[in-house]
Scaffold this motif. Structure first.
Motif, PDB file in Angstrom:
ATOM      1  N   ARG A  90       7.766  51.837  78.571  1.00 53.98           N
ATOM      2  CA  ARG A  90       8.763  51.776  78.924  1.00 53.98           C
ATOM      3  C   ARG A  90       9.968  51.996  79.852  1.00 53.98           C
ATOM      4  O   ARG A  90      10.576  50.851  79.107  1.00 53.98           O
ATOM      5  CB  ARG A  90       8.673  53.267  78.123  1.00 53.98           C
ATOM      6  CG  ARG A  90      10.637  52.943  76.577  1.00 53.98           C
ATOM      7  CD  ARG A  90      10.468  54.138  76.194  1.00 53.98           C
ATOM      8  NE  ARG A  90      12.315  54.547  75.776  1.00 53.98           N
ATOM      9  CZ  ARG A  90      11.969  54.289  74.709  1.00 53.98           C
ATOM     10  NH1 ARG A  90      11.340  55.134  73.986  1.00 53.98           N
ATOM     11  NH2 ARG A  90      13.279  53.779  73.814  1.00 53.98           N
ATOM     12  N   ARG A 104       9.344  47.548  80.678  1.00 49.34           N
ATOM     13  CA  ARG A 104      10.866  47.499  80.013  1.00 49.34           C
ATOM     14  C   ARG A 104      11.659  47.232  80.131  1.00 49.34           C
ATOM     15  O   ARG A 104      12.436  46.730  80.246  1.00 49.34           O
ATOM     16  CB  ARG A 104       9.592  47.640  78.259  1.00 49.34           C
ATOM     17  CG  ARG A 104       8.751  46.820  77.954  1.00 49.34           C
ATOM     18  CD  ARG A 104       8.480  47.176  76.588  1.00 49.34           C
ATOM     19  NE  ARG A 104       8.778  48.626  75.834  1.00 49.34           N
ATOM     20  CZ  ARG A 104       8.428  48.935  75.639  1.00 49.34           C
ATOM     21  NH1 ARG A 104       7.336  49.357  75.081  1.00 49.34           N
ATOM     22  NH2 ARG A 104       8.794  50.010  74.986  1.00 49.34           N
ATOM     23  N   ASN A 147      13.641  44.539  81.159  1.00 50.07           N
ATOM     24  CA  ASN A 147      14.822  43.813  80.222  1.00 50.07           C
ATOM     25  C   ASN A 147      16.768  44.612  81.276  1.00 50.07           C
ATOM     26  O   ASN A 147      17.290  43.122  81.171  1.00 50.07           O
ATOM     27  CB  ASN A 147      15.189  45.075  79.608  1.00 50.07           C
ATOM     28  CG  ASN A 147      16.515  44.561  78.494  1.00 50.07           C
ATOM     29  OD1 ASN A 147      16.264  43.594  78.543  1.00 50.07           O
ATOM     30  ND2 ASN A 147      16.199  45.263  78.031  1.00 50.07           N
ATOM     31  N   SER A 165      20.157  48.278  74.653  1.00 51.74           N
ATOM     32  CA  SER A 165      18.678  48.496  73.921  1.00 51.74           C
ATOM     33  C   SER A 165      20.010  48.600  72.441  1.00 51.74           C
ATOM     34  O   SER A 165      19.688  48.335  71.223  1.00 51.74           O
ATOM     35  CB  SER A 165      18.474  49.957  73.591  1.00 51.74           C
ATOM     36  OG  SER A 165      19.316  51.415  73.664  1.00 51.74           O
ATOM     37  N   HIS A 173      20.144  41.445  69.478  1.00 46.10           N
ATOM     38  CA  HIS A 173      19.587  40.708  69.929  1.00 46.10           C
ATOM     39  C   HIS A 173      21.012  39.570  70.421  1.00 46.10           C
ATOM     40  O   HIS A 173      20.556  39.040  72.263  1.00 46.10           O
ATOM     41  CB  HIS A 173      18.397  40.176  69.724  1.00 46.10           C
ATOM     42  CG  HIS A 173      17.813  39.516  70.109  1.00 46.10           C
ATOM     43  ND1 HIS A 173      16.428  40.220  71.513  1.00 46.10           N
ATOM     44  CD2 HIS A 173      17.597  38.242  70.327  1.00 46.10           C
ATOM     45  CE1 HIS A 173      16.133  38.907  72.171  1.00 46.10           C
ATOM     46  NE2 HIS A 173      16.561  37.483  71.453  1.00 46.10           N
ATOM     47  N   PHE A 181       6.954  34.886  73.623  1.00 43.86           N
ATOM     48  CA  PHE A 181       5.618  35.998  73.220  1.00 43.86           C
ATOM     49  C   PHE A 181       4.238  35.887  73.530  1.00 43.86           C
ATOM     50  O   PHE A 181       4.282  37.208  73.597  1.00 43.86           O
ATOM     51  CB  PHE A 181       5.976  34.936  71.688  1.00 43.86           C
ATOM     52  CG  PHE A 181       4.567  35.390  70.125  1.00 43.86           C
ATOM     53  CD1 PHE A 181       4.484  37.187  69.973  1.00 43.86           C
ATOM     54  CD2 PHE A 181       3.236  35.114  70.701  1.00 43.86           C
ATOM     55  CE1 PHE A 181       4.109  37.212  68.794  1.00 43.86           C
ATOM     56  CE2 PHE A 181       2.346  34.718  69.509  1.00 43.86           C
ATOM     57  CZ  PHE A 181       2.504  36.365  69.383  1.00 43.86           C
ATOM     58  N   ASP A 208       6.501  39.710  75.772  1.00 40.12           N
ATOM     59  CA  ASP A 208       8.107  40.400  74.951  1.00 40.12           C
ATOM     60  C   ASP A 208       8.146  39.999  73.947  1.00 40.12           C
ATOM     61  O   ASP A 208       7.901  39.788  72.443  1.00 40.12           O
ATOM     62  CB  ASP A 208       9.031  39.438  75.826  1.00 40.12           C
ATOM     63  CG  ASP A 208       9.055  39.879  76.938  1.00 40.12           C
ATOM     64  OD1 ASP A 208       8.880  40.494  77.990  1.00 40.12           O
ATOM     65  OD2 ASP A 208       9.983  37.708  77.927  1.00 40.12           O
ATOM     66  N   ARG A 209       9.198  41.360  73.717  1.00 38.16           N
ATOM     67  CA  ARG A 209       9.585  41.386  72.083  1.00 38.16           C
ATOM     68  C   ARG A 209      10.105  39.963  71.547  1.00 38.16           C
ATOM     69  O   ARG A 209      11.580  39.969  72.250  1.00 38.16           O
ATOM     70  CB  ARG A 209       9.875  42.811  71.936  1.00 38.16           C
ATOM     71  CG  ARG A 209       9.701  44.384  71.446  1.00 38.16           C
ATOM     72  CD  ARG A 209      10.643  45.237  71.310  1.00 38.16           C
ATOM     73  NE  ARG A 209       9.162  46.735  72.017  1.00 38.16           N
ATOM     74  CZ  ARG A 209      10.337  47.701  71.436  1.00 38.16           C
ATOM     75  NH1 ARG A 209      11.462  47.953  71.834  1.00 38.16           N
ATOM     76  NH2 ARG A 209       9.363  48.907  71.864  1.00 38.16           N
ATOM     77  N   SER A 211      13.327  39.315  68.633  1.00 40.78           N
ATOM     78  CA  SER A 211      14.237  39.302  67.147  1.00 40.78           C
ATOM     79  C   SER A 211      13.543  39.144  66.369  1.00 40.78           C
ATOM     80  O   SER A 211      12.624  37.991  66.098  1.00 40.78           O
ATOM     81  CB  SER A 211      15.874  39.264  67.251  1.00 40.78           C
ATOM     82  OG  SER A 211      16.075  37.623  67.226  1.00 40.78           O
ATOM     83  N   SER A 212      13.473  39.272  64.742  1.00 40.13           N
ATOM     84  CA  SER A 212      13.289  38.751  63.571  1.00 40.13           C
ATOM     85  C   SER A 212      13.408  38.064  63.579  1.00 40.13           C
ATOM     86  O   SER A 212      12.722  36.894  62.638  1.00 40.13           O
ATOM     87  CB  SER A 212      13.506  40.041  62.044  1.00 40.13           C
ATOM     88  OG  SER A 212      15.114  39.368  62.057  1.00 40.13           O
ATOM     89  N   ARG A 217      11.673  35.139  65.788  1.00 36.99           N
ATOM     90  CA  ARG A 217       9.983  36.013  64.843  1.00 36.99           C
ATOM     91  C   ARG A 217      10.116  34.269  63.514  1.00 36.99           C
ATOM     92  O   ARG A 217       9.148  33.343  63.601  1.00 36.99           O
ATOM     93  CB  ARG A 217       9.716  36.401  64.583  1.00 36.99           C
ATOM     94  CG  ARG A 217       9.247  37.584  65.483  1.00 36.99           C
ATOM     95  CD  ARG A 217       8.705  38.980  64.951  1.00 36.99           C
ATOM     96  NE  ARG A 217       9.716  39.698  63.655  1.00 36.99           N
ATOM     97  CZ  ARG A 217       9.661  40.831  64.248  1.00 36.99           C
ATOM     98  NH1 ARG A 217      10.604  41.126  65.564  1.00 36.99           N
ATOM     99  NH2 ARG A 217      10.715  41.217  63.270  1.00 36.99           N
TER     100      ARG A 217
END
Length: 181
Positions: free
Chosen positions: A81, A84, A88, A112, A116, A136, A140-141, A143-144, A147
């Motif tokens: 974390r 990350r 970030n 946070s 996004h 991806f 990395d994360r 957002s919807s 995605r």
């Protein structure tokens, strides 16, 4: 100021331009010195976090998919974390340079808490499906929204590859038929 300029630097209205009336008063001099030291310390902490995030990003990219977490566990004294968060901060350094963040915790909270799309410096670049796929694959994360863009892209890419493969198989079948006696 250095590599990540303007971080917590002077912004309009944020600091007064004054000339102390009693420049020889040791208390006034000490107060000003301490204040400047605090501002310098804040700047250094955030700059160091950005530099650390940059180094971690380079290593993560060079390791390839699936090797990042084992590398972290073996080599650094902080959590995934934290890693990350550093990455970030590095990735959003331009945005942070424009925000009144006072410390590392504020920078992490700001990033946070932001949606996004507000965090991204160049949303058009991030919505490029090939760049999203690269993000991806590097773990990395997304957002919807990102995605969904990526799912549509991958579906289309799968269809394109299948059609190209079918065409190639058909060409090979024709060549095999032409070789028959």
């Amino acid at each position: 100021m250095g590599r990540f300029d303007s971080l917590t630097g002077k912004r309009p209205g944020s600091q007064k331009d004054i000339s102390p009336t009693n420049k020889t008063d040791p208390s006034v001099k000490r107060i000003i010195e301490l204040h400047e030291s605090i501002i310098g310390g804040i700047r250094n902490v955030l700059q160091n976090a950005m530099t650390l995030g940059e180094e971690l990003s380079k290593i993560k990219e060079s390791l390839g998919h699936g090797n990042w977490l084992p590398w972290l566990e073996e080599n650094v004294p902080f959590s995934e974390r934290s890693a990350r968060n550093y990455i970030n901060i590095y990735k959003n350094r331009d945005l942070l340079n424009r925000q009144p963040v006072a410390d590392l915790k504020s920078a992490i909270k700001f990033l946070s808490d932001s949606p996004h799309d507000e965090k991204e410096i160049n949303p058009k670049e991030i919505q490029d499906p090939k760049l999203l796929y690269k993000k991806f694959k590097s773990g990395d994360r997304l957002s919807s929204k990102d995605r969904n863009i990526l799912k549509e892209f991958l579906g289309n890419e799968k269809q394109r590859v299948l059609e190209a493969a079918k065409k190639k198989v058909s060409e090979i079948d024709e060549d095999i038929s032409a070789l028959k006696f």
